[in-house]
Scaffold this active site. Structure first.
Site, PDB file in Angstrom:
ATOM      1  CB  THR A 264      31.031  32.577  32.002  1.00  0.00           C
ATOM      2  OG1 THR A 264      31.376  32.623  30.461  1.00  0.00           O
ATOM      3  CG2 THR A 264      31.383  31.278  32.471  1.00  0.00           C
TER       4      THR A 264
ATOM      5  CG  PHE B  97      33.337  30.938  36.794  1.00  0.00           C
ATOM      6  CD1 PHE B  97      34.492  29.974  36.330  1.00  0.00           C
ATOM      7  CD2 PHE B  97      33.064  32.012  36.037  1.00  0.00           C
ATOM      8  CE1 PHE B  97      35.057  30.210  35.346  1.00  0.00           C
ATOM      9  CE2 PHE B  97      33.835  32.289  34.996  1.00  0.00           C
ATOM     10  CZ  PHE B  97      34.855  31.545  34.344  1.00  0.00           C
TER      11      PHE B  97
END
Length: 296
Positions: A192, A194
């Site tokens: 992921t 960010f």
């Protein structure tokens, strides 16, 4: 505070108290303690004070209101694509993107019984999507919840062995659950990205690879997108991300979110952005910031 499940509230209260005492060190994130966003904050800001918020809007408001210096928000996942609503929240927030961070994602199945008893798994829709094949193969039904670690806290409160949570493995110890299985994602490359948000853009280092994020809306004419993006091709600018989204209900005006390698001040990028502006209704740079991971 009351939005969090009871097992999470004492931990949340302690973290909020510490962040309130030193808001200049506070980094807001969405989710309960133990969530992936919490892990990302600890990795990216060793001296920061993580501030848990129930929703993305709450995390953004914490920065806007001065209760936190920055916020760390997930924007996309290598398996499940972009995080819902972020493309709308970022432009409306008025905050600037000042950095990025990549977090390898690992999930565990946790509950109060044994794995043979589990019939449902509760977690954030992103997490459920990243583990959908694993869940389907075992006949476990997904149950959506706003947060991964928050789901673990709910499971601890429910104490129903038929319902488990999908969350980072550390959440099992935090909420005193049995860790039933680990590494559930459908691919090992689960990652992921960010972004870090702040009230004002930070000074950009003079050296080192950079990224720039911007949004724009093309004019409603033939080949508008082709013309708007032509300057990036002719000037040799690498665009690593381009996503469209609709605002409002007209289905006529498409807005775009884009990432490019480099930043304003580079003559090639300045020329490309000028051409984009000429062929667009409007364009807005959300931030220029150092790369956390090398792009080609």
């Amino acid at each position: 505070m009351e939005n969090f499940a009871a097992p999470a509230r004492p931990i949340v209260a302690e973290m909020i108290a510490k962040a309130s005492a030193e808001p200049q060190r506070a980094v807001a994130f969405q989710g309960a303690p133990g969530a992936n966003s919490h892990i990302a904050v600890r990795e990216a800001f060793a001296d920061g004070l993580p501030l848990p918020c129930f929703s993305f809007e709450d995390a953004i408001d914490a920065v806007k209101e001065g209760r936190a210096d920055r916020a760390m928000i997930p924007i996309e996942n290598s398996l499940h694509g972009r995080v819902a609503d972020i493309h709308f929240l970022l432009p409306e927030s008025g905050l600037a993107i000042t950095g990025e961070h990549f977090l390898p994602i690992r999930y565990g199945l946790m509950g109060t019984g044994t794995i043979d008893q589990v019939r449902e798994a509760m977690s954030h829709p992103q997490a459920l999507g990243q583990c959908r094949h694993w869940l389907k193969a075992r006949g476990i039904a997904p149950v959506a919840y706003p947060d991964t670690a928050g789901a673990a806290a709910v499971i601890a409160e429910l104490a129903d062995p038929a319902i488990a949570a999908l969350a980072p493995p550390g959440a099992a110890e935090l909420y005193r659950l049995n860790l039933l299985e680990t590494d559930l994602a459908d691919a090992e490359h689960n990652m992921t990205r960010f972004v870090v948000l702040a009230r004002d853009a930070r000074a950009v280092p003079a050296e080192g690879p950079m990224m720039t994020t911007f949004i724009f809306e093309v004019r409603n004419v033939s080949a508008a997108l082709y013309k708007a993006l032509g300057g990036f091709a002719t000037n040799g600018v690498n665009m690593t991300k381009l996503e469209s989204y609709q605002r409002g209900g007209s289905f006529a005006a498409t807005e775009f979110y884009a990432d490019i390698v480099g930043g304003p001040g580079d003559p090639a990028i300045d020329r490309a952005l000028e051409e984009l502006k000429f062929h667009s209704k409007w364009m807005r740079v959300l931030g220029t910031y150092p790369q956390a991971r090398e792009r080609p």
